[in-house]
Scaffold this motif. Sequence first.
Motif: not given
Length: 127
Positions: A77-89, A106-112, A56-60
């Motif tokens: 399983g790396m999307k939460p980390a990748a999205e967090t880094v992209r947001d922080l930077l 937010g979508i990644t977190r909700m899917a998880e 689901v995370q990959a599809f989104c």
Amino acid sequence: LHLEAQMSKGQAAIETLLFTYADMATDVLMIAQYYADGRATVATLMAAVLAFSLVVQAFCGHALGQGKAMTLAGLFGMKPAAETVRDLLDAAPFPNQVLSNVLMLGITRMAELVFESSPETVIQTVA
């Protein structure tokens, strides 16, 4: 003041990631334990829930224009980390990305939460 807010945001993001990956690690350990205890049905159900969440995370990411790299990050399983880094930077959105980085996080977190954490908690409670 802005620097302090960014540092607080960074600390909260790191803490959230630690909880996310600790949850995922305990799920994997429980899957292994259920298999070791001969409870293959429960183990397989938990593995399927975890895999479905990653899909689901990959599809989104793919459907919302993030491209192949983020799709693969979701599958592994790396999307939460990748999205967090992209947001922080404050990284620039991908060329075809249709939502902001904050919304993608937010979508990644909700899917998880919806497709992995909550169902796994119910399965472990009932099993």
